[in-house]
Design a protein around this motif. Structure first.
Motif, PDB file in Angstrom:
ATOM      1  N   ASP A  49       0.826  -1.206   0.000  1.00  0.00           N
ATOM      2  CA  ASP A  49       0.000   0.000   0.000  1.00  0.00           C
ATOM      3  C   ASP A  49       0.860   1.257   0.000  1.00  0.00           C
ATOM      4  O   ASP A  49       0.570   2.223  -0.693  1.00  0.00           O
ATOM      5  CB  ASP A  49      -0.941   0.023   1.211  1.00  0.00           C
ATOM      6  CG  ASP A  49      -2.057  -0.985   1.106  1.00  0.00           C
ATOM      7  OD1 ASP A  49      -2.323  -1.475  -0.017  1.00  0.00           O
ATOM      8  OD2 ASP A  49      -2.673  -1.294   2.154  1.00  0.00           O
ATOM      9  N   ILE A  50       1.938   1.231   0.797  1.00  0.00           N
ATOM     10  CA  ILE A  50       2.838   2.389   0.853  1.00  0.00           C
ATOM     11  C   ILE A  50       3.464   2.635  -0.512  1.00  0.00           C
ATOM     12  O   ILE A  50       3.527   3.770  -0.991  1.00  0.00           O
ATOM     13  CB  ILE A  50       3.920   2.180   1.936  1.00  0.00           C
ATOM     14  CG1 ILE A  50       3.286   2.236   3.324  1.00  0.00           C
ATOM     15  CG2 ILE A  50       5.044   3.208   1.805  1.00  0.00           C
ATOM     16  CD1 ILE A  50       4.202   1.808   4.452  1.00  0.00           C
ATOM     17  N   VAL A  51       3.930   1.578  -1.161  1.00  0.00           N
ATOM     18  CA  VAL A  51       4.567   1.717  -2.473  1.00  0.00           C
ATOM     19  C   VAL A  51       3.556   2.208  -3.513  1.00  0.00           C
ATOM     20  O   VAL A  51       3.881   3.057  -4.343  1.00  0.00           O
ATOM     21  CB  VAL A  51       5.210   0.387  -2.915  1.00  0.00           C
ATOM     22  CG1 VAL A  51       5.651   0.436  -4.367  1.00  0.00           C
ATOM     23  CG2 VAL A  51       6.395   0.051  -2.013  1.00  0.00           C
ATOM     24  N   LYS A  52       2.330   1.716  -3.468  1.00  0.00           N
ATOM     25  CA  LYS A  52       1.307   2.175  -4.409  1.00  0.00           C
ATOM     26  C   LYS A  52       1.050   3.662  -4.256  1.00  0.00           C
ATOM     27  O   LYS A  52       0.811   4.362  -5.234  1.00  0.00           O
ATOM     28  CB  LYS A  52       0.005   1.413  -4.193  1.00  0.00           C
ATOM     29  CG  LYS A  52       0.020   0.013  -4.740  1.00  0.00           C
ATOM     30  CD  LYS A  52      -1.314  -0.658  -4.473  1.00  0.00           C
ATOM     31  CE  LYS A  52      -1.270  -2.115  -4.882  1.00  0.00           C
ATOM     32  NZ  LYS A  52      -2.529  -2.810  -4.551  1.00  0.00           N
ATOM     33  N   LYS A  53       1.099   4.159  -3.018  1.00  0.00           N
ATOM     34  CA  LYS A  53       0.824   5.569  -2.754  1.00  0.00           C
ATOM     35  C   LYS A  53       2.013   6.453  -3.098  1.00  0.00           C
ATOM     36  O   LYS A  53       1.846   7.620  -3.415  1.00  0.00           O
ATOM     37  CB  LYS A  53       0.435   5.772  -1.292  1.00  0.00           C
ATOM     38  CG  LYS A  53      -0.901   5.165  -0.954  1.00  0.00           C
ATOM     39  CD  LYS A  53      -1.203   5.293   0.518  1.00  0.00           C
ATOM     40  CE  LYS A  53      -2.501   4.588   0.844  1.00  0.00           C
ATOM     41  NZ  LYS A  53      -2.767   4.542   2.279  1.00  0.00           N
TER      42      LYS A  53
END
Length: 60
Positions: A49-53
């Protein structure tokens, strides 16, 4: 399983009471591994999720 619906304080109190009364058992190797893998899976999902954001992390 919806983790938001778990009353963590209540569960911890139940576990602490069981330990105080000697009413518990050690986890089996399989149970221990299941808990560890579930925790690892949650960490991986959070990192995804962090990488997607943050697309700049995706380039690393």
């Amino acid at each position: 399983m919806n983790y938001d619906e778990i009353n963590v304080d209540e569960v911890l109190e139940s576990v602490a009471a069981a330990v105080e009364q000697g009413n518990y058992r050690k986890a089996s190797k399989k149970e221990s591994m299941e808990v560890r893998l579930a925790a690892l899976g949650a960490i991986v999902r959070e990192m995804q999720d962090i990488v997607k954001k943050d697309k700049t992390l995706a380039r690393i």
